[in-house]
Design a protein around this motif. Structure first.
Motif, PDB file in Angstrom:
ATOM      1  N   GLU A  45       0.826  -1.217   0.000  1.00 33.58           N
ATOM      2  CA  GLU A  45       0.000   0.000   0.000  1.00 33.58           C
ATOM      3  C   GLU A  45       0.858   1.264   0.000  1.00 33.58           C
ATOM      4  N   GLU A  46       1.988   1.236   0.700  1.00 33.59           N
ATOM      5  CA  GLU A  46       2.886   2.389   0.708  1.00 33.59           C
ATOM      6  C   GLU A  46       3.498   2.610  -0.672  1.00 33.59           C
ATOM      7  N   VAL A  47       3.822   1.516  -1.357  1.00 31.98           N
ATOM      8  CA  VAL A  47       4.361   1.628  -2.712  1.00 31.98           C
ATOM      9  C   VAL A  47       3.313   2.245  -3.629  1.00 31.98           C
ATOM     10  N   ILE A  48       2.091   1.752  -3.544  1.00 27.25           N
ATOM     11  CA  ILE A  48       1.014   2.281  -4.376  1.00 27.25           C
ATOM     12  C   ILE A  48       0.818   3.774  -4.117  1.00 27.25           C
ATOM     13  N   GLU A  49       0.837   4.159  -2.858  1.00 25.49           N
ATOM     14  CA  GLU A  49       0.677   5.575  -2.518  1.00 25.49           C
ATOM     15  C   GLU A  49       1.834   6.411  -3.052  1.00 25.49           C
ATOM     16  N   ALA A  50       3.054   5.876  -2.965  1.00 25.48           N
ATOM     17  CA  ALA A  50       4.239   6.628  -3.393  1.00 25.48           C
ATOM     18  C   ALA A  50       4.245   6.899  -4.893  1.00 25.48           C
ATOM     19  N   ILE A  51       3.699   5.990  -5.681  1.00 28.62           N
ATOM     20  CA  ILE A  51       3.709   6.184  -7.134  1.00 28.62           C
ATOM     21  C   ILE A  51       2.369   6.697  -7.671  1.00 28.62           C
ATOM     22  N   ALA A  52       1.452   7.013  -6.779  1.00 26.61           N
ATOM     23  CA  ALA A  52       0.100   7.417  -7.191  1.00 26.61           C
ATOM     24  C   ALA A  52       0.092   8.653  -8.092  1.00 26.61           C
ATOM     25  N   GLY A  53       1.066   9.509  -7.970  1.00 23.32           N
ATOM     26  CA  GLY A  53       1.115  10.712  -8.799  1.00 23.32           C
ATOM     27  C   GLY A  53       1.772  10.505 -10.148  1.00 23.32           C
ATOM     28  N   ASN A  54       2.131   9.270 -10.461  1.00 22.73           N
ATOM     29  CA  ASN A  54       2.808   8.967 -11.717  1.00 22.73           C
ATOM     30  C   ASN A  54       1.899   8.104 -12.587  1.00 22.73           C
ATOM     31  N   LEU A  55       1.535   8.631 -13.736  1.00 30.02           N
ATOM     32  CA  LEU A  55       0.654   7.895 -14.637  1.00 30.02           C
ATOM     33  C   LEU A  55       1.450   7.001 -15.576  1.00 30.02           C
ATOM     34  N   CYS A  56       0.943   5.795 -15.773  1.00 37.99           N
ATOM     35  CA  CYS A  56       1.519   4.853 -16.728  1.00 37.99           C
ATOM     36  C   CYS A  56       0.373   4.284 -17.546  1.00 37.99           C
ATOM     37  N   ARG A  57       0.493   4.359 -18.847  1.00 43.24           N
ATOM     38  CA  ARG A  57      -0.567   3.871 -19.719  1.00 43.24           C
ATOM     39  C   ARG A  57      -0.246   2.486 -20.285  1.00 43.24           C
ATOM     40  N   CYS A  58       0.907   1.938 -19.977  1.00 41.29           N
ATOM     41  CA  CYS A  58       1.321   0.689 -20.624  1.00 41.29           C
ATOM     42  C   CYS A  58       1.316  -0.540 -19.716  1.00 41.29           C
ATOM     43  N   THR A  59       1.765  -0.397 -18.477  1.00 42.25           N
ATOM     44  CA  THR A  59       2.076  -1.587 -17.673  1.00 42.25           C
ATOM     45  C   THR A  59       0.930  -2.110 -16.833  1.00 42.25           C
TER      46      THR A  59
END
Length: 157
Positions: free
Chosen positions: A124-138
């Motif tokens: 959950e901490e990882v998900i929160e840390a990258i929440a501001g970064n959009l990825c359209r591929c993975t």
């Protein structure tokens, strides 16, 4: 437009450049000192492609004025690793966490900031840390798995 001198540390090296009034840090890094690793995505602070670390904190360089770099320590994806890949870069490759690669520099810097602050985060901490970064591929799962590989010691930071 008046040019203002700025000096800062970029990936461990002292840099000097000139910034114009209103020029953002992303433009200063890319055009002023030639670090092309932060990407221009949206220009509005919503995609995370331009994420850099300023004094260890993740910041969206499209929203930070270039003059704010004065005296600061800035880290970009170009400064990860060195002679060998950084464990995050290695884990991203192994997990196929970079497809088109456009979001990757921002994701790496957001992940590095998290792991520097908390070397053993949970999912959950990882998900929160990258929440501001959009990825359209993975679909994000390979990215989360790669960061957790480093956090869980399968890759050494």
């Amino acid at each position: 437009m008046a040019l203002k001198p700025v000096t800062f540390t970029l990936n461990g090296e002292d840099k000097a450049a000139f910034t114009e009034d209103g020029q953002n840090l992303l433009d200063l890094l890319r055009r002023g000192v030639g670090d092309l690793s932060p990407k221009y995505g949206c220009g509005q602070g919503t995609c995370g492609a331009c994420t850099v670390l300023i004094d260890g904190e993740p910041q969206l360089s499209c929203l930070v004025l270039g003059e704010a770099a004065q005296g600061r320590r800035i880290e970009t994806a170009a400064g990860l690793g060195g002679a060998a890949l950084h464990p995050l870069q290695d884990a991203f490759m192994e997990r196929f966490a970079a497809q088109c690669g456009y979001c990757t520099p921002g994701m790496l810097m957001a992940a590095k900031a998290l792991l520097d602050r908390n070397p053993r985060p949970g999912r959950e901490e990882v998900i929160e840390a990258i929440a501001g970064n959009l990825c359209r591929c993975t679909g994000y799962e390979p990215i989360i798995a790669a960061i957790l590989d480093v956090a869980e010691g399968r890759k050494r930071a």
